[in-house]
Design an enzyme around this catalytic site. Structure first.
Site, PDB file in Angstrom:
ATOM      1  CD  GLU A   1      -8.677   5.566   6.170  1.00 16.59           C
ATOM      2  OE1 GLU A   1      -8.191   4.859   7.066  1.00 16.59           O
ATOM      3  OE2 GLU A   1      -9.306   5.093   5.202  1.00 16.59           O
TER       4      GLU A   1
ATOM      5  CG  ASP B   1     -11.751   2.906   3.139  1.00 13.84           C
ATOM      6  OD1 ASP B   1     -11.131   2.729   4.194  1.00 13.84           O
ATOM      7  OD2 ASP B   1     -11.484   2.313   2.065  1.00 13.84           O
TER       8      ASP B   1
END
Length: 561
Positions: free
Chosen positions: A313, A283
């Site tokens: 990400e 993340d």
């Protein structure tokens, strides 16, 4: 294995067989270990911890598997041990759980995740929304086998406060497993291991979404002190001009330049890997590069040695690194440019043919020579579901309510763009049979039927499911690699601003995509005999051998030979 002798957290001395806790808290004045009572008549055991350079140390007065413990630092507590193996919420307060039994070990399938030709179909899963628990999720694996899924990407499974969060992106500690994802009284790490082993037995790999860029403590105004804010606030969190940075949007960006935080992150990854996890999706991974990229390269070295896939990400509120901007080219990346260009093309926005050419080709503008690097997606856990993108009109999300008559066709179109492009496609649990959140784009706190998979829709949307299943099988038989691009006629694609059509082909597949609101007749630039394999609407006309095809408005036709 349970106890890596790293000098932190709960450990057992192999000589004396005595259990102890080591807490890194370099700037504190005192620390206490508190072991909760073993019976209602017993008071908690409070043990003063001994300073050992930058750490505090104490032996546990009594050890029993499952007993609760916490720490207090400079009068603040109860606090979580950041290296804890288990966490339990008791009356809304998080406590560490003493674990004296080893985590199970599950082998990974093989080293295929590091093969550049391995471009799996990825299925994003929220454990509770999918099946409530790991064990119940095993019962749904055969559905994924039938569909043709290669990889399950689990949303975060580290402990979090489920009363304030549903998605799980507010971690209490790293390197443990969320207790509520196990059946009552069951061991969450054991259940996760069982799930991974069951997936592997069916040929499905498991990736895990991890959140190391911040914790659940947030900032001084809205946050709750559960751990680092009292244990090592100035070291654990990044600051600019004395203020916490907030490029995560959660108020407390992790200070990845701190060696202790790097140590803890690698420890957590190693623990999860022992359960058989085949890959990790990070993340807001760009936040982990704030040390100049040293940490992500260190993680890359570890993953390469273990045969583990890494997915970034590669953006946050302060940086955008998708493509070559990310400092380690061994990582794959979520490709939000694919999401934006395909969403726009689906609703017939002008000027998108050049962008769509890049996305279908594996985004060589972002990942030159490395189409395996792109993880393509149109929707993910955050934002509208694929169904809702066709049921809501919203310019921010590039969504269009196409009406019930066109909805099935538009959903099939979306899957064609996703599954017939170079790279690794990813979609979200239930997309294959029209899962909806009623148009809610951000249900991160919603634990209700809004966010749960409604399995009754599988029968209602069986046509879509069977189409996706066939499309995945076609992709596996005829992968789209290095496609050639065409227009309606024999020349190359029409890249003009008003163009809303594109064709692409390989030796075995030709795809005709028409988002125009009128039918278009495409000439097939490939010689030979071709047959219609799939179409999202009735094929209006097809010349013998597939030399030309009239494609209905807002539809896709796929030929194979």
């Amino acid at each position: 294995m349970l106890h890596i002798m790293n000098g932190r957290g709960i450990q057992i001395d192999p000589g004396t067989q005595r259990w102890s806790l080591t807490l890194w808290s370099p700037d504190s004045s005192e620390a206490w270990l508190v072991v909760d009572h073993l019976s209602p008549a017993e008071a908690p055991h409070r043990v003063p911890m001994e300073r050992r350079r930058e750490t505090w140390w104490a032996e546990l007065p009594r050890e029993s598997h499952g007993v609760l413990y916490h720490v207090e630092v400079d009068g603040v507590g109860p606090l979580l041990d950041p290296y804890a193996w288990a966490v339990r919420l008791v009356d809304g307060v998080a406590r560490n759980v003493l674990r004296t039994q080893s985590w199970p070990e599950v082998p990974r399938l093989d080293s295929a995740p590091l093969d550049p030709d391995y471009r799996p179909v990825v299925y994003e899963v929220h454990v509770r929304g999918f099946a409530r628990t790991f064990r119940r999720a095993i019962d749904r694996l055969d559905h994924l086998v039938d569909l043709g899924i290669d990889v399950i990407e689990l949303m975060p499974v580290h402990p979090f406060d489920s009363t304030t969060n549903y998605w799980g992106y507010m971690p209490l500690v790293w390197g443990a497993v969320h207790e509520e994802y196990a059946e009552p009284g069951s061991d969450p790490a054991v259940e996760l291991a069982e799930f991974v082993a069951a997936a592997h037995a069916r040929g499905i790999r498991v990736w895990l979404d991890v959140v190391f860029n911040h914790t659940a403590e947030e900032d001084e105004i809205v946050g709750t002190t559960t751990s680092w804010r009292a244990i090592a606030d100035e070291r654990a969190y990044r600051r600019t001009d004395g203020r916490l940075t907030n490029d995560s949007g959660c108020g407390n960006d992790t200070n990845v330049a701190e060696p202790e935080m790097q140590r803890l992150i690698l420890e957590a990854l190693h623990r999860y890997a022992s359960l058989g996890i085949d890959g990790f999706r990070f993340d807001l991974a760009s936040l982990l590069t704030r040390d100049g990229g040293g940490l992500v390269r260190r993680i890359g070295d570890w993953a390469e040695a273990c045969g583990i896939r890494l997915i970034a990400e590669a953006w946050d509120l302060g940086a955008y690194q998708v493509g070559s901007g990310f400092p380690d080219d061994r990582w794959s990346q979520w490709n939000d440019r694919f999401r934006e260009d395909v969403r726009g093309f689906l609703r017939a926005e002008p000027g998108l043919v050049p962008g769509l050419v890049q996305r279908v080709a594996g985004s060589p503008d972002l990942f030159p020579g490395a189409p395996w690097s792109t993880v393509n997606f149109i929707d993910a856990h955050d934002g509208l579901t694929l169904f809702d993108l066709s049921a809501v009109t919203d310019d921010h999300h590039r969504a269009w309510d196409c009406g019930p008559e066109l909805r099935m066709q538009q959903l099939k179109n979306a899957f064609c763009y996703l599954l017939l492009s170079a790279g690794s496609p990813m979609f979200v649990m239930g997309d294959e049979f029209g899962r909806t959140q009623g148009g809610d784009p951000n249900p991160y706190r919603t634990d209700s039927p809004v966010t749960w998979v409604d399995w009754s829709r599988l029968d209602e949307w069986r046509e879509l499911y069977e189409f996706v299943r066939s499309l995945i099988a076609l992709r596996r038989a005829h992968p789209v690699e290095a496609p050639t691009f065409h227009g309606v006629g024999p020349d190359g694609p029409d890249a003009g601003y008003e163009s809303r059509s594109l064709a692409w082909s390989t030796d075995h597949v030709v795809v005709f995509a028409n988002t125009w609101w009128e039918p278009l007749t495409f000439h097939n630039p490939r010689s030979g005999v071709w047959e219609v394999a799939l179409a999202t609407a009735d094929v209006l006309d097809a010349a013998p051998g597939g030399t030309s095809v009239t494609v209905a408005a807002r539809s896709v036709v796929v030929l194979t030979r």
